[in-house]
Design an enzyme around this catalytic site. Structure first.
Site, PDB file in Angstrom:
ATOM      1  N   LYS A  48       0.842  -1.202   0.000  1.00 19.93           N
ATOM      2  CA  LYS A  48       0.000   0.000   0.000  1.00 19.93           C
ATOM      3  C   LYS A  48       0.875   1.250   0.000  1.00 19.93           C
ATOM      4  O   LYS A  48       0.598   2.210  -0.716  1.00 19.93           O
ATOM      5  CB  LYS A  48      -0.960  -0.033   1.197  1.00 19.93           C
ATOM      6  CG  LYS A  48      -2.078  -1.048   0.974  1.00 19.93           C
ATOM      7  CD  LYS A  48      -2.839  -1.449   2.214  1.00 19.93           C
ATOM      8  CE  LYS A  48      -3.743  -2.639   1.871  1.00 19.93           C
ATOM      9  NZ  LYS A  48      -4.394  -3.246   3.034  1.00 19.93           N
TER      10      LYS A  48
ATOM     11  N   ASP B 173     -11.665   1.948   3.228  1.00 19.18           N
ATOM     12  CA  ASP B 173     -11.900   0.504   3.095  1.00 19.18           C
ATOM     13  C   ASP B 173     -13.406   0.192   2.954  1.00 19.18           C
ATOM     14  O   ASP B 173     -13.779  -0.919   2.596  1.00 19.18           O
ATOM     15  CB  ASP B 173     -11.372  -0.223   4.347  1.00 19.18           C
ATOM     16  CG  ASP B 173     -10.221  -1.163   4.025  1.00 19.18           C
ATOM     17  OD1 ASP B 173      -9.997  -1.428   2.831  1.00 19.18           O
ATOM     18  OD2 ASP B 173      -9.568  -1.646   4.966  1.00 19.18           O
TER      19      ASP B 173
ATOM     20  N   GLN C 191      -5.339  -2.214   9.177  1.00 22.79           N
ATOM     21  CA  GLN C 191      -5.107  -3.525   8.573  1.00 22.79           C
ATOM     22  C   GLN C 191      -5.725  -4.618   9.454  1.00 22.79           C
ATOM     23  O   GLN C 191      -5.445  -4.691  10.642  1.00 22.79           O
ATOM     24  CB  GLN C 191      -3.587  -3.748   8.405  1.00 22.79           C
ATOM     25  CG  GLN C 191      -3.215  -4.994   7.645  1.00 22.79           C
ATOM     26  CD  GLN C 191      -3.625  -4.939   6.173  1.00 22.79           C
ATOM     27  OE1 GLN C 191      -3.438  -3.947   5.501  1.00 22.79           O
ATOM     28  NE2 GLN C 191      -4.208  -6.016   5.691  1.00 22.79           N
TER      29      GLN C 191
END
Ligand code: NDP
Length: 282
Positions: free
Chosen positions: A53, A120, A97
């Site tokens: 990322k 997300d 994460q």
């Protein structure tokens, strides 16, 4: 023989578009999109994803910040970091994460993220928005699948779509996105009776299970469009999808490979969502 959908190429096209838009945003408004990625613990796979990322952010000209916290970080500490990031003007997207260590409530952490920075798409506000048709952000993998479909020129209206898998990050959101594009959608899972009979109805099949090569040629109809989300590590170290690629490709009209299909799209869509988050602020 099916047309193989090249996810690497489409993801690269998207990253190029995002880089161009980011450049324009910087020139026009002086805004540089910023993504904060928070990792708790030392899960090796998560570390790889976080590294990718950061690399993607550098490629498209974003600011990226990594927070690598020890596995014993308290929930309160993590919440306080998220609150600070919510107020941080340089950060437009926040990604925690997953999975988190067991002593931390994933639900509580996701709910603490400002929905306008939830790149997300996991915050309940955005999940609700996906159901009603107006989310700020859609989870990256299903959104990436839709981009693959659209950019390949596949029409969804009226098609029978079968989704195998009902997770919150892939199965359920992709089913809603297909429905929004007027497909007739069936969702299957581990308790579905006679799975092959249901899959055989599919004009478009989304496989998101996590079982290598479970979908065989005799389970699909001629001309099916196959999107294989599964990522399974074989004993020889190679990656394989949920679909027995060679035999199913011989019957399908379009198919995504593993690797090189859905996989590269996820981070490309994360970049797109972060750009959109930065643009929303304008
Ligand atoms: P989950 O384990 O959360 O969900 C798997 C789903 O498959 C469940 O709904 C389960 O049913 C269903 N299932 C399990 N066994 C069967 C079976 N025999 N028949 C029918 N359905 C079954 O997985 P995820 O959704 O997180 O991920 C799915 C796959 O996609 C994995 O391989 C993962 O690695 C990959 N993935 C790839 C991404 C990418 O390419 N960027 C991103 C995210 C995931 P039930 O609900 O009844 O248990």
């Amino acid at each position: 023989m099916a047309v193989i959908i090249d996810g690497n190429k489409i993801a690269q096209d998207i990253r190029n578009e995002v880089r161009q838009s980011a450049l324009e945003l910087k020139e026009r408004k002086g805004i540089i999109p910023g993504l904060a990625v928070v990792l708790v613990g030392e899960d090796p796979a998560s570390q790889v994803y976080v590294g990718r990322k950061a690399k993607a952010c550098a490629e498209v000209g974003f600011l990226s910040r990594e927070y690598k916290l020890p596995a014993d970080t308290s929930e309160e500490k993590l919440l306080s970091i998220i609150r600070k990031l919510n107020d941080d003007k340089l950060i437009h997207g926040i990604l925690v994460q997953l999975p988190l260590p067991k002593h931390i409530s994933t639900e509580k952490i996701i709910a603490a993220i400002d929905p306008r920075k939830d790149v997300d798409g996991f915050h309940p506000y955005n999940v609700g928005g996906l159901v009603t048709g107006s989310p700020l952000f859609v989870p990256c993998t299903p959104q990436g699948i839709m981009e693959l479909i659209v950019r390949t020129g596949i029409e969804l209206k009226g098609k029978e779509a079968v989704v195998v898998g009902r997770s919150n990050i892939v199965g359920k959101p992709i089913a809603l996105l297909l429905l929004a594009q007027h497909a007739t959608v069936t969702i299957c899972h581990s308790r579905t009776k006679d799975l092959p009979a249901v899959i055989r109805r599919a004009d478009i099949l989304i496989a998101a299970v996590g079982k290598e090569h479970m979908i065989k040629a005799d389970m699909v109809k001629d001309g099916v469009i196959v999107i294989d989300v599964g990522v399974n590590r074989l004993k020889n170290g190679k990656l394989a999808g949920d679909v027995a690629f060679d035999e199913v490709a011989a019957k399908a009209s379009f198919i995504t490979p593993v690797p090189g299909g859905v996989g590269p799209m996820t981070i490309a869509m994360l970049m797109k969502n972060t750009l959109n988050a930065a643009t929303m602020k304008v």
